[in-house]
Structure formats: structure tokens, C-alpha cells
Design a protein around this motif. Structure first.
Motif, PDB file in Angstrom:
ATOM      1  N   SER A 125       0.806  -1.222   0.000  1.00 23.31           N
ATOM      2  CA  SER A 125       0.000   0.000   0.000  1.00 23.31           C
ATOM      3  C   SER A 125       0.839   1.272   0.000  1.00 23.31           C
ATOM      4  CB  SER A 125      -0.924   0.002   1.225  1.00 23.31           C
ATOM      5  OG  SER A 125      -0.170  -0.038   2.426  1.00 23.31           O
ATOM      6  N   ALA A 126       2.168   1.134   0.046  1.00 28.65           N
ATOM      7  CA  ALA A 126       3.038   2.317   0.145  1.00 28.65           C
ATOM      8  C   ALA A 126       3.289   2.939  -1.220  1.00 28.65           C
ATOM      9  CB  ALA A 126       4.364   1.932   0.795  1.00 28.65           C
ATOM     10  N   ARG A 131       8.371   2.559  -0.666  1.00 30.07           N
ATOM     11  CA  ARG A 131       8.721   1.156  -0.917  1.00 30.07           C
ATOM     12  C   ARG A 131      10.237   0.963  -0.926  1.00 30.07           C
ATOM     13  NH1 ARG A 131       4.737  -1.613  -5.447  1.00 30.07           N
ATOM     14  NH2 ARG A 131       2.829  -1.572  -4.206  1.00 30.07           N
ATOM     15  N   VAL A 132      10.918   1.871  -1.578  1.00 28.73           N
ATOM     16  CA  VAL A 132      12.381   1.775  -1.628  1.00 28.73           C
ATOM     17  C   VAL A 132      12.969   1.861  -0.222  1.00 28.73           C
ATOM     18  CG1 VAL A 132      14.485   2.851  -2.507  1.00 28.73           C
ATOM     19  CG2 VAL A 132      12.475   2.686  -3.976  1.00 28.73           C
ATOM     20  N   ARG A 133      12.441   2.767   0.592  1.00 34.84           N
ATOM     21  CA  ARG A 133      12.954   2.901   1.966  1.00 34.84           C
ATOM     22  C   ARG A 133      12.688   1.638   2.783  1.00 34.84           C
ATOM     23  NH1 ARG A 133      10.877   8.279   1.403  1.00 34.84           N
ATOM     24  NH2 ARG A 133       8.979   7.690   2.536  1.00 34.84           N
ATOM     25  N   THR A 171      24.485  -5.406  -0.931  1.00 34.74           N
ATOM     26  CA  THR A 171      23.064  -5.730  -0.794  1.00 34.74           C
ATOM     27  C   THR A 171      22.203  -4.477  -0.826  1.00 34.74           C
ATOM     28  OG1 THR A 171      23.602  -7.699   0.521  1.00 34.74           O
ATOM     29  CG2 THR A 171      21.360  -6.838   0.688  1.00 34.74           C
ATOM     30  N   LEU A 172      22.594  -3.457  -0.070  1.00 33.01           N
ATOM     31  CA  LEU A 172      21.792  -2.231  -0.006  1.00 33.01           C
ATOM     32  C   LEU A 172      21.732  -1.538  -1.355  1.00 33.01           C
ATOM     33  CD1 LEU A 172      22.931  -0.717   3.420  1.00 33.01           C
ATOM     34  CD2 LEU A 172      20.780  -1.869   2.890  1.00 33.01           C
ATOM     35  N   ILE A 173      22.859  -1.449  -2.040  1.00 33.38           N
ATOM     36  CA  ILE A 173      22.899  -0.746  -3.326  1.00 33.38           C
ATOM     37  C   ILE A 173      22.009  -1.447  -4.356  1.00 33.38           C
ATOM     38  CG2 ILE A 173      24.369  -0.150  -5.296  1.00 33.38           C
ATOM     39  CD1 ILE A 173      26.633   0.342  -3.261  1.00 33.38           C
ATOM     40  N   PHE A 178      17.184  -2.655  -7.772  1.00 33.49           N
ATOM     41  CA  PHE A 178      16.181  -3.564  -8.325  1.00 33.49           C
ATOM     42  C   PHE A 178      14.769  -3.122  -7.955  1.00 33.49           C
ATOM     43  CE2 PHE A 178      19.676  -6.871  -8.333  1.00 33.49           C
ATOM     44  CZ  PHE A 178      19.771  -6.929  -9.712  1.00 33.49           C
ATOM     45  N   THR A 179      14.598  -2.603  -6.749  1.00 31.41           N
ATOM     46  CA  THR A 179      13.270  -2.119  -6.356  1.00 31.41           C
ATOM     47  C   THR A 179      12.869  -0.905  -7.192  1.00 31.41           C
ATOM     48  OG1 THR A 179      13.691  -2.862  -4.092  1.00 31.41           O
ATOM     49  CG2 THR A 179      11.863  -1.345  -4.423  1.00 31.41           C
ATOM     50  N   SER A 180      13.784   0.033  -7.384  1.00 31.00           N
ATOM     51  CA  SER A 180      13.491   1.206  -8.210  1.00 31.00           C
ATOM     52  C   SER A 180      13.187   0.798  -9.642  1.00 31.00           C
ATOM     53  CB  SER A 180      14.671   2.182  -8.180  1.00 31.00           C
ATOM     54  OG  SER A 180      14.941   2.623  -6.866  1.00 31.00           O
TER      55      SER A 180
END
Length: 417
Positions: A125-126, A131-133, A171-173, A178-180
Motif C-alpha cells: 500500500s506504500a 517502498r524503496v525505503r 546488498t543495499l545498493i 532492483f526495487t526502483s
């Protein structure tokens, strides 16, 4: 250096699978929910490849980026997908061998999966940025849990700490990347579907107007003819004025039909140089009786010498529609402020402000779309044509609104001297 190469190999494998998923399946997933079984299969394959080609630190310390497909598969795929991917990790790690790394995997999943499943509904729902955060926070949490658990089973050394930091940053990068990418792709798919839907609606409008234009014009022409016969010399001046207004409004209705037929097609404009203030006084006279019947008062402030080059009949059509909507937005009555002035040397600004029910930002963004209307019996075609008319005159419209406060239309038209 070898560890970095191993991480890059895993990233390449994950990237290929996720790109393939986006290209071949993402759009179809939006249309057919049954194809969502493909999602855990794709992310599960990515997990298996990451675990098959890990980065080794020493003889027993294995690191991989399974968290990326596991986290994305859980958040986008739902509870069932998250449980399936977790079981896949446990079974494949069991196949590799029961060692300290196996227990590390079990403990990390026990702490990580419930948190993922808790945030899954919030994630769906975000908004895009939120979502990225969420993904970044969850991936950092899982990686830190895995590192701390690993320190319980393995000796801590400078090399191990450096590798864990590289693993965390990698992992963070890439989970953010991939989410973006996924959000960008889904946004494009949604916009394409909206464009296709609007194109179909416009096609329907074109068909309907073509079919009914002839039937509508016949009674209009008959009515116009009888009004001309009634306009005899001995009639009182007031009656003549009413007949003249009626004939002009019939002509305006006929012009609306022409606009609907020609909507979206470039057409030659019959442009005239005129003072906006004079036309606004005419529009005010035309709409005044309708405003009075709805207990609405129109307050005006016109600045003379606001010269533009446009089609006055079409501009009046647009303004009458906007004023009519403003009146209907105040069922209990109220005040409308109608004004025009030169805001600078480039534009003449026409303002229509009401005390109506107002609109949300989402409603403003949809305003002017075919068949979108805030009125129960509305079609949205009137506002669609009105905004198109202003754009045809190289003008622009700014709409500001607040619920239960009112709405203001600011129309900017190029000024001439």
C-alpha cells in the motif's frame, strides 16, 4: 578481490533473471493474477544460483546475496511466496550440508521472515519512494542479523568484518536498484494501460458523436428556424434579446458538436483579436439567470485592455462550462469571483473562484479525462473540450482546490498589444 568477483557473478545472475521477468512477464502479471506463480519460481531460481556460487571466506564461511531475491519475492509476491522461498533456502542449504552455516541460515530466517511478512502489507500500500525505503531497511536488518549470527559461530577477524561490510553495501545498493527498476517498470505498464483505456474511450466518443450528430442537429435547426420566425419587428426589445440569446446558444451547441467530432484533430482556428473583459461581461449575462436560480452570486472584477487573439465563441463555451461547474459545486448557494487582468506582459489571466465542495489532488489530476466527472449524471466531455479549447489557443490552466473550501481556475492566455 576474489570475493568481489563472486558477488559480481551473483549480481549478474540475479540481474538476468529479474530483467527477463520484467520483460516477459511483468505486463502479463498486471492482467492475469494466475501468472503470479511464476514470480516465486523466478525468484527461487535466483536464490538457488546465488547459493550455488557463493563467496568463500576461509574454508567454511560462505556469503551470498540471496536476500535480494528473497526479500523482493516476499514483498511483491505475498505471504505464500515468502514462505515458499524460505523453505527453498532451508532445503537447499540442507542439501549443501548441515554445518554451522546451516544453523546460521535457520536462525537468520527465524528472525527475518516474520518481519518481512509483517511489513508486506505496508509495502503493497506504500508509495514508490516509501517502498524503496522499506526495502533498504529490511535488507539492512536481515544482513545485520546474519552477520551477528555468523559471529557467534565463526571467529571474528579483520578480513571477515571487511567482507561483511562489502556484503552489506552490495546488498543495499542493488536491492535499492532492483526495487526502483521494478517500480519504474510497473509505472510504465500502468501508464500504458491508462493510455490504451483513454484511447478506447476517445474512440467511443468519436463513434457516438458521429452517429448522433446528425440526429441532434435536426431538431436544433428546426428550433432555430422557429425562433427566427418569432423575431418580428413589433416584439419588445427584451423578448428580442431573449430570442437572440436562444439562437446564439443553439449555434454554440452546434459548435460543441463540431468540437467533439474534431477533438484531437488539428483544425484551422478562426482567430479574432478581442478584449477579454468584453467577452466576460457577455458570459456573465448568459450564466446570470442560472446562477440566480441556484442562489449563487457572481462578483466580477474586469481590467480593460486585456487583448488576446482567439476564437471568442469557443472561449465563451469553455468559460460557461467552467462557471456552470462552479455553480453546481455549491448546492447550498454561495459566491463566485470572476476576474481578468494582465499579470505581466505575456499573459492575460482569467480567474474563476468558487466556494464549492472542492477537490482532492487525485481528482484534479483526472479532471479533463473523458468520462471522468464528479457529478452523478456528468460525462466529463464538457471539461475535456473546455481544457482542449484553452490549449488550442496556446493557453494553460492552473487548478487549485481544497475540500469544503472551494476551487479556483486560473486560465492564462497569451496577451497581444
Amino acid at each position: 578481490m576474489t570475493v568481489i568477483k563472486d558477488f559480481l557473478l551473483q549480481l549478474a545472475l540475479v540481474t538476468c533473471l529479474l530483467f527477463a521477468f520484467q520483460i516477459f512477464f511483468a505486463e502479463r502479471l498486471e492482467r492475469n493474477t494466475r501468472l503470479k506463480v511464476i514470480m516465486p519460481f523466478v525468484f527461487g531460481t535466483a536464490i538457488l544460483l546465488c547459493m550455488t556460487f557463493p563467496a568463500y571466506v576461509g574454508d567454511e564461511y560462505r556469503l551470498d546475496i540471496r536476500i535480494i531475491p528473497m526479500l523482493l519475492g516476499t514483498l511483491y509476491g505475498g505471504v505464500e511466496s515468502g514462505i515458499f522461498l524460505s523453505l527453498l533456502i532451508v532445503l537447499y542449504r540442507l542439501y549443501i550440508g548441515v554445518d554451522l552455516g546451516f544453523y546460521n541460515t535457520i536462525i537468520t530466517l527465524l528472525f527475518g521472515l516474520p518481519v518481512f511478512l509483517y511489513f508486506q502489507k505496508h509495502f503493497i500500500s506504500a508509495s514508490k519512494n516509501k517502498r524503496v525505503r522499506i526495502v533498504l531497511l529490511l535488507s539492512a536488518y536481515y544482513s545485520i542479523i546474519g552477520s551477528l549470527t555468523g559471529f557467534l559461530f565463526h571467529p571474528i577477524s579483520r578480513e571477515v568484518i571487511q567482507i561483511q561490510i562489502i556484503h552489506l553495501l552490495t546488498t543495499l545498493i542493488f536491492v535499492g536498484f532492483f526495487t526502483s527498476l521494478n517500480e519504474f517498470t510497473r509505472e510504465i505498464i500502468l501508464k500504458n494501460q491508462q493510455l490504451l483505456s483513454e484511447a478506447e474511450r476517445l474512440r467511443v466518443v468519436s463513434v457516438l458523436t458521429s452517429v448522433f450528430a446528425h440526429e441532434i442537429r435536426n431538431p436544433m435547426q428546426v428550433t432555430r428556424g422557429f425562433l427566427q420566425l418569432l423575431n418580428e419587428p413589433h416584439l419588445p426589445a427584451k423578448n428580442k434579446q431573449y430570442i437572440r440569446y436562444s439562437i446564439e446558444e443553439l449555434d454554440r451547441a452546434n459548435a460543441i458538436i463540431d468540437d467533439l467530432l474534431a477533438y484531437g484533430k488539428p483544425a484551422a482556428q478562426d482567430l479574432t483579436r478581442f478584449d477579454v473583459a468584453l467577452e466576460l461581461r457577455r458570459v456573465e449575462n448568459l450564466i446570470q439567470s442560472y446562477a440566480i436560480s441556484n442562489n449563487v452570486t457572481i462578483q466580477t472584477r474586469y481590467e480593460d485592455n486585456c487583448w488576446i487573439e482567439a476564437n471568442p465563441q469557443k472561449l465563451n463555451q469553455s468559460l460557461i462550462n467552467i462557471l456552470k461547474n462552479a455553480i453546481e459545486s455549491m448546492p447550498g448557494g454561495g459566491t463566485i469571483w470572476l476576474s481578468c487582468f494582465s499579470n505581466d506582459e505575456r499573459y492575460v489571466e482569467i480567474c474563476v473562484k468558487d466556494q464549492g465542495i472542492g477537490m482532492t489532488k487525485e481528482q484534479i489530476d483526472k479532471l479533463g479525462a473523458p468520462f471522468y466527472s464528479l457529478k452523478e449524471s456528468g460525462t466529463g466531455l464538457g471539461m475535456m473540450v473546455s481544457l482542449q479549447i484553452i490549449r488550442n489557443f496556446h493557453g494553460k490552466v492552473k487548478i487549485t482546490s481544497e475540500l469544503d473550501v472551494g476551487t479556483e481556475f486560473s486560465i492564462y492566455l497569451p496577451r497581444i498589444t
